[in-house]
Design an enzyme around this catalytic site. Structure first.
Site, mmCIF file in Angstrom:
data_model
loop_
_atom_site.group_PDB
_atom_site.id
_atom_site.type_symbol
_atom_site.label_atom_id
_atom_site.label_comp_id
_atom_site.label_asym_id
_atom_site.label_seq_id
_atom_site.Cartn_x
_atom_site.Cartn_y
_atom_site.Cartn_z
ATOM 1 N N HIS A 50 0.879 -1.191 0.000
ATOM 2 C CA HIS A 50 0.000 0.000 0.000
ATOM 3 C C HIS A 50 0.911 1.234 0.000
ATOM 4 O O HIS A 50 1.659 1.441 -0.956
ATOM 5 C CB HIS A 50 -0.913 -0.096 1.230
ATOM 6 C CG HIS A 50 -2.041 0.879 1.302
ATOM 7 N ND1 HIS A 50 -2.416 1.696 0.273
ATOM 8 C CD2 HIS A 50 -2.912 1.165 2.328
ATOM 9 C CE1 HIS A 50 -3.458 2.431 0.644
ATOM 10 N NE2 HIS A 50 -3.777 2.139 1.882
ATOM 11 N N HIS A 95 -2.694 -2.576 -9.544
ATOM 12 C CA HIS A 95 -3.689 -1.973 -8.647
ATOM 13 C C HIS A 95 -4.929 -2.849 -8.643
ATOM 14 O O HIS A 95 -5.298 -3.416 -9.666
ATOM 15 C CB HIS A 95 -4.055 -0.557 -9.119
ATOM 16 C CG HIS A 95 -4.685 0.257 -8.047
ATOM 17 N ND1 HIS A 95 -6.034 0.216 -7.793
ATOM 18 C CD2 HIS A 95 -4.139 1.107 -7.146
ATOM 19 C CE1 HIS A 95 -6.288 1.020 -6.773
ATOM 20 N NE2 HIS A 95 -5.165 1.569 -6.355
ATOM 21 N N ASP A 143 2.553 5.336 -6.876
ATOM 22 C CA ASP A 143 3.760 5.190 -6.076
ATOM 23 C C ASP A 143 5.018 5.014 -6.912
ATOM 24 O O ASP A 143 6.125 5.164 -6.413
ATOM 25 C CB ASP A 143 3.620 3.998 -5.118
ATOM 26 C CG ASP A 143 2.674 4.327 -3.980
ATOM 27 O OD1 ASP A 143 2.585 5.508 -3.624
ATOM 28 O OD2 ASP A 143 2.009 3.412 -3.468
HETATM 29 N N1 CMC Z 1 4.597 -6.710 -10.497
HETATM 30 C C1 CMC Z 1 4.498 -7.897 -11.089
HETATM 31 N N2 CMC Z 1 3.381 -8.651 -11.080
HETATM 32 C C2 CMC Z 1 2.324 -8.163 -10.450
HETATM 33 C C3 CMC Z 1 2.344 -6.914 -9.803
HETATM 34 C C4 CMC Z 1 3.540 -6.187 -9.844
HETATM 35 N N3 CMC Z 1 3.641 -5.008 -9.227
HETATM 36 N N4 CMC Z 1 1.146 -6.680 -9.244
HETATM 37 C C5 CMC Z 1 0.385 -7.742 -9.510
HETATM 38 N N5 CMC Z 1 1.101 -8.646 -10.226
HETATM 39 C C6 CMC Z 1 0.636 -9.945 -10.721
HETATM 40 C C7 CMC Z 1 0.681 -10.946 -9.575
HETATM 41 O O1 CMC Z 1 1.925 -11.585 -9.489
HETATM 42 C C8 CMC Z 1 -0.451 -11.880 -9.961
HETATM 43 O O2 CMC Z 1 0.025 -12.704 -11.010
HETATM 44 P P1 CMC Z 1 -0.506 -14.230 -11.171
HETATM 45 O O3 CMC Z 1 -1.967 -14.098 -11.451
HETATM 46 O O4 CMC Z 1 0.284 -14.746 -12.314
HETATM 47 O O5 CMC Z 1 -0.231 -14.887 -9.869
HETATM 48 C C9 CMC Z 1 -1.473 -10.944 -10.580
HETATM 49 O O6 CMC Z 1 -0.747 -9.823 -11.072
HETATM 50 C C10 CMC Z 1 -2.512 -10.461 -9.584
HETATM 51 O O7 CMC Z 1 -1.808 -9.941 -8.444
HETATM 52 P P2 CMC Z 1 -2.462 -9.700 -7.024
HETATM 53 O O8 CMC Z 1 -1.369 -9.346 -6.075
HETATM 54 O O9 CMC Z 1 -3.361 -10.842 -6.677
HETATM 55 O O10 CMC Z 1 -3.394 -8.473 -7.345
HETATM 56 P P3 CMC Z 1 -4.094 -7.564 -6.285
HETATM 57 O O11 CMC Z 1 -5.260 -6.946 -6.920
HETATM 58 O O12 CMC Z 1 -4.318 -8.297 -5.016
HETATM 59 O O13 CMC Z 1 -2.904 -6.543 -6.010
HETATM 60 C C11 CMC Z 1 -1.488 -4.822 -5.563
HETATM 61 C C12 CMC Z 1 -2.885 -5.198 -6.064
HETATM 62 C C13 CMC Z 1 -1.367 -3.303 -5.601
HETATM 63 C C14 CMC Z 1 -1.321 -5.292 -4.117
HETATM 64 C C15 CMC Z 1 -0.408 -5.475 -6.447
HETATM 65 O O14 CMC Z 1 -0.554 -5.038 -7.784
HETATM 66 C C16 CMC Z 1 0.975 -5.208 -5.945
HETATM 67 O O15 CMC Z 1 1.452 -5.908 -5.059
HETATM 68 N N6 CMC Z 1 1.677 -4.149 -6.483
HETATM 69 C C17 CMC Z 1 2.966 -3.756 -5.966
HETATM 70 C C18 CMC Z 1 2.785 -2.887 -4.716
HETATM 71 C C19 CMC Z 1 2.251 -1.517 -5.051
HETATM 72 O O16 CMC Z 1 2.702 -0.873 -5.998
HETATM 73 N N7 CMC Z 1 1.327 -1.018 -4.211
HETATM 74 C C20 CMC Z 1 0.768 0.324 -4.351
HETATM 75 C C21 CMC Z 1 -0.653 0.295 -4.790
HETATM 76 S S1 CMC Z 1 -1.270 1.907 -5.339
HETATM 77 C C22 CMC Z 1 -1.090 2.992 -4.049
HETATM 78 C C23 CMC Z 1 -1.886 2.647 -2.850
HETATM 79 O O17 CMC Z 1 -3.122 2.699 -2.905
HETATM 80 O O18 CMC Z 1 -1.309 2.350 -1.829
#
Ligand code: CMC
Length: 384
Positions: A224, A263, A320
């Protein structure tokens, strides 16, 4: 059994828990609105103080209302001595987000209406929290870089004062303007994890200090709010722009997440990231040394990630990713990026609490139990 089998929405994905008129995130179109105004409209015309008023009051202020609100923020800017002493005593021993969380949770000690949960009192406390969280974040940064508490200057605007308390000198207008936009783009984002955390705490009728303290705790994590610092750290690890593609390819091959991408709601470009990226493009052209390097790394990483995962997996840059290099260009140290996020999001957190309490219901979801039942107690001497 099949009839009653619960559906589990992991991560609460796709679940609505309330109605709200504060913020619309259109994840398909890549649009963001605060109280009906697009983020582009607000960043282009408004400032953080006015946006905070809008979020809290559901309308733009007239001239007198805005002047009054700015004055209230200025009046609340000072920090009690024991909060400053706490920061001085502890901020080198814990993460700045922990210092911020603890310092905010001390504020009820200096508020005679701390436990008055009436709407009027909560509005006053919201102003206090928005103002003092910025002063606390600035003081943490100041103390961590070896400086002493800087008494706020009441004649300054909110963000100008933040920078003054952080650096001990009056900032230039361009720096104030860019940071003000950073505060606006971080101010609100519907039911994100930290806002949900705030509402969960507030739904028990815990007071607004307790609820927003919970928000700071939730915001800390790298999935986050902590992603801005983590993304910048990756850019420093990449080091040379020519290493960018190999570094990202290797990280993805090793199943690592690239911080600052992806996201839960946006399945296209995050409109906040587009605004922040504008400053980075400027740095790539006009910056020098470290800043030019960082901006090149960020822009090359962005291109590669979009080519690989944008259309195919809906993973695009989020706010971010670009925030870190922009903060660096403003001379802001890494460890207070997330406290700045918290001080900005304080407006959204408080607006949500004021709204949710109008129609409060305890938040209490269910878990599907997968353990055993009716086990017989075994005395300790009989256990293996
Ligand atoms: N890099 C590479 N792969 C990714 C990423 C990433 N940053 N984010 C998601 N994926 C892939 C993940 O590995 C998964 O792949 P698979 O289906 O093959 O297993 C798929 O996309 C779905 O990922 P998820 O983690 O289940 O998706 P989510 O909706 O739960 O996650 C998230 C959202 C923001 C937690 C995630 O995209 C992430 O961890 N991003 C990196 C951290 C980040 O930048 N956070 C800031 C968010 S925006 C600001 C805020 O509101 O705080």
């Amino acid at each position: 059994m099949a009839d009653t089998e619960p559906v589990i929405n992991k991560g609460l994905e796709g679940i609505y828990f309330a109605e709200s008129s504060i913020c619309k995130v259109d994840g398909q179109a890549g649009k963001l609105y605060y109280r009906g105004y697009s983020i582009e409209e607000l960043c282009g015309n408004s400032d953080f103080s006015e946006v905070s008023y809008l979020l809290l009051n559901d309308k733009l202020p007239n001239g007198n209302e805005l002047e009054g609100f700015r004055q209230q923020l200025a009046d609340e800017r000072y920090l009690p001595k024991s909060v400053v002493d706490f920061i001085k005593e502890n901020s080198m021993r814990m993460h700045p987000m922990d210092t911020l969380r603890s310092a905010v949770s001390m504020l009820p000690a200096y508020d005679t209406e701390a436990y008055d949960n009436s709407p009027g009192s909560n509005m006053r406390k919201s102003v206090k929290l928005i103002s003092k969280s910025a002063s606390i974040a600035a003081t943490i940064g100041r103390v961590r870089s070896g400086g002493d508490y800087v008494m706020p200057d009441q004649s300054m605007g909110h963000v100008e004062s933040f920078l003054y308390m952080l650096n001990g000198r009056k900032p230039d207008p361009k720096t104030v303007k860019i940071l003000d936009v950073m505060f606006i783009v971080h101010a609100e984002h519907s039911s994100n994890a930290s806002t949900f955390g705030v509402i969960v705490a507030g739904s028990t009728l815990a007071d607004i200090y307790a609820a927003t303290t919970a928000g700071i705790a939730v915001l800390k994590g790298p999935l986050h709010g902590g992603a801005d610092e983590a993304a910048l750290e990756m850019m420093y690890n990449i080091g040379d722009p020519d290493n960018t593609e190999k570094y990202i390819e290797d990280a993805l091959a090793g199943k690592q997440k690239i911080m600052g991408f992806g996201h839960r709601v946006y399945k296209t470009y995050d409109p906040r990231a587009r605004i922040v990226k504008g400053y980075l493009e400027d740095l790539q052209t006009n910056g020098s040394g470290e800043l030019k390097n960082l901006s090149q790394i960020a822009l090359r990483a962005e291109k590669l990630m979009i080519d690989k995962l944008g259309a195919s997996k809906g993973i695009w840059p989020n706010i971010d990713f670009f925030a870190g290099p922009v903060y660096v260009s403003l001379g802001i140290q890494h460890e207070i990026f997330t406290p700045i996020f918290a001080a900005s999001r304080m407006s959204g957190w408080c607006a949500h609490m004021l709204e949710y309490w109008k129609n409060n219901r305890l938040l209490r979801p269910l878990e599907k139990y997968t353990g055993q039942v009716d086990l017989k107690y075994v005395r300790i001497e009989d256990r293996k």
